[in-house]
Design a protein around this motif. Structure first.
Motif, PDB file in Angstrom:
ATOM      1  N   ARG A 170       0.851  -1.192   0.000  1.00 50.10           N
ATOM      2  CA  ARG A 170       0.000   0.000   0.000  1.00 50.10           C
ATOM      3  C   ARG A 170       0.880   1.233   0.000  1.00 50.10           C
ATOM      4  NH1 ARG A 170      -5.468   1.396   3.102  1.00 50.10           N
ATOM      5  NH2 ARG A 170      -5.417   3.653   2.928  1.00 50.10           N
ATOM      6  N   LEU A 171       0.642   2.115  -0.939  1.00 53.93           N
ATOM      7  CA  LEU A 171       1.360   3.378  -1.039  1.00 53.93           C
ATOM      8  C   LEU A 171       0.397   4.507  -0.681  1.00 53.93           C
ATOM      9  CD1 LEU A 171       3.962   4.893  -1.955  1.00 53.93           C
ATOM     10  CD2 LEU A 171       2.931   5.020  -4.224  1.00 53.93           C
ATOM     11  N   SER A 172       0.771   5.315   0.287  1.00 52.75           N
ATOM     12  CA  SER A 172      -0.102   6.400   0.744  1.00 52.75           C
ATOM     13  C   SER A 172       0.686   7.699   0.828  1.00 52.75           C
ATOM     14  CB  SER A 172      -0.717   6.064   2.108  1.00 52.75           C
ATOM     15  OG  SER A 172       0.293   5.813   3.058  1.00 52.75           O
ATOM     16  N   ARG A 173      -0.040   8.796   0.743  1.00 53.54           N
ATOM     17  CA  ARG A 173       0.559  10.130   0.825  1.00 53.54           C
ATOM     18  C   ARG A 173      -0.146  10.908   1.912  1.00 53.54           C
ATOM     19  NH1 ARG A 173      -0.160  15.297  -1.710  1.00 53.54           N
ATOM     20  NH2 ARG A 173       1.823  16.373  -2.051  1.00 53.54           N
ATOM     21  N   LEU A 174       0.627  11.412   2.869  1.00 49.65           N
ATOM     22  CA  LEU A 174       0.066  12.113   4.019  1.00 49.65           C
ATOM     23  C   LEU A 174       0.955  13.307   4.347  1.00 49.65           C
ATOM     24  CD1 LEU A 174      -2.157  12.049   6.208  1.00 49.65           C
ATOM     25  CD2 LEU A 174      -0.593  10.688   7.613  1.00 49.65           C
ATOM     26  N   ARG A 175       0.333  14.496   4.371  1.00 46.93           N
ATOM     27  CA  ARG A 175       1.065  15.741   4.671  1.00 46.93           C
ATOM     28  C   ARG A 175       2.255  15.947   3.734  1.00 46.93           C
ATOM     29  NH1 ARG A 175       0.082  13.215   9.411  1.00 46.93           N
ATOM     30  NH2 ARG A 175       2.176  12.305   9.313  1.00 46.93           N
ATOM     31  N   GLY A 176       2.071  15.545   2.463  1.00 50.56           N
ATOM     32  CA  GLY A 176       3.129  15.720   1.487  1.00 50.56           C
ATOM     33  C   GLY A 176       4.240  14.690   1.568  1.00 50.56           C
ATOM     34  N   GLU A 177       4.078  13.671   2.425  1.00 51.68           N
ATOM     35  CA  GLU A 177       5.083  12.625   2.571  1.00 51.68           C
ATOM     36  C   GLU A 177       4.492  11.296   2.108  1.00 51.68           C
ATOM     37  OE1 GLU A 177       6.059  12.708   6.674  1.00 51.68           O
ATOM     38  OE2 GLU A 177       7.174  14.592   6.565  1.00 51.68           O
TER      39      GLU A 177
END
Length: 312
Positions: free
Chosen positions: A8-15
């Protein structure tokens, strides 16, 4: 690591973050086999293999063995600093125009500070739960607290004329923040699934008046709790730290529950966490260990009037 079953690839707060899972082929042991063997050896052996844990606001967890699990001084300093920066930036954010570059910059900074606080709490939960699970005790007993209900916002109150009365919402908000900052629910969840992996048992027992009951003579009175940190029994004079005494009571209740209730009376309410599933209805005496006064269904007897209506 082995070949993952999922990625799973996720993006959170630009990270960006990558998480994966895989089958390790590990067979989990049934903790009840070891517990049943301990029960057969007697109450003393069962108590030596048990550990009670009391949850508090000032110190998140205190065990019956005298161990305290709290944030480090550096973590407390960072938490205070980040919370202060968040309050300051939130005031700046309220004065800025939505959609502007400065507005977005302050929003990102608030998100970073909030993430730092969340990571500190996550690290504390993992470190403390690891120490608790890898202790010498086989049975870990916790007080059954409804954290979600305890951190609810107080309901508004009105008088006879419809005007709103003070409901101490601001003071309750401070207490809610302190409870959530102590990671009560998250730590118990981590202890549950980690204990299940190593074959240990996690129990939930009633927390009713556990802070007022003496661990030596079991005399229960509100006057036993002198203040936040001191417990002194009015019956036998036993003096101890209030959190340690409460954790000893939790350990005692867990041992008594295992001796009185077989495995069939327990249910797994969460992963690795067990609680007594049977309930009785009746008087307060029956709820405190007296006779079982469970209500029986009444016989289906028709009254004369209803019989006449049916025949008519």
């Amino acid at each position: 690591f082995k070949v993952p079953k999922s990625l799973r690839l996720s993006r959170l707060r630009g990270e960006y973050y990558v998480s994966f899972s895989y089958e390790d082929g590990r067979v989990l042991e049934d903790p009840w086999e070891q517990v049943i063997e301990l029960i057969s050896q007697g109450e003393e052996v069962l108590r030596e293999a048990s550990c009670g844990n009391d949850r508090g606001v000032k110190i998140p967890v205190v065990s019956s063995k005298g161990e305290c699990y709290d944030f480090t001084p550096e973590q407390k300093k960072t938490l205070r600093k980040k919370k202060k920066q968040i309050r300051k930036n939130q005031k700046r954010l309220s004065r800025q125009h939505k959609g502007s570059k400065r507005h977005e910059k302050v929003k990102r900074q608030i998100a970073k500070d909030s993430a730092k606080i969340a990571r500190i709490r996550e690290d504390f939960s993992h470190q403390s739960s690891h120490k608790l699970v890898w202790s010498e005790e086989t049975i870990l007993t916790w007080e059954d607290l409804r954290v979600k209900d305890m951190t609810k916002r107080p309901a508004p109150q009105r008088d006879d004329q419809g005007k709103y009365l003070p409901n101490r919402a601001r003071a309750k908000a401070g207490l809610n923040e302190a409870i959530l900052n102590s990671c009560w629910g998250d730590m118990l969840r981590k202890v549950g699934y980690k204990a299940k992996r190593v074959g240990k048992l996690v129990l939930l027992v009633s927390a009713y008046r556990s802070s007022q009951e003496c661990a030596k003579c079991h005399h229960t009175h509100p006057g036993n709790r002198v203040n936040q940190s001191i417990f002194k029994c009015l019956g036998c004079g036993y003096s101890e730290n209030a959190d340690v005494n409460a954790s000893q009571i939790i350990e005692y209740r867990g041992v008594q529950a295992l001796l009185e209730h077989p495995k069939a009376d327990w249910e797994e309410v969460s992963e690795g966490i067990w609680k007594i599933s049977i309930t009785t209805r009746g008087t307060r005496g029956s709820a405190q260990g007296g006779k079982d006064k469970t209500q029986k269904p009444k016989a289906d007897v028709q009254s004369p009037r209803s019989a006449n209506r049916v025949s008519a």
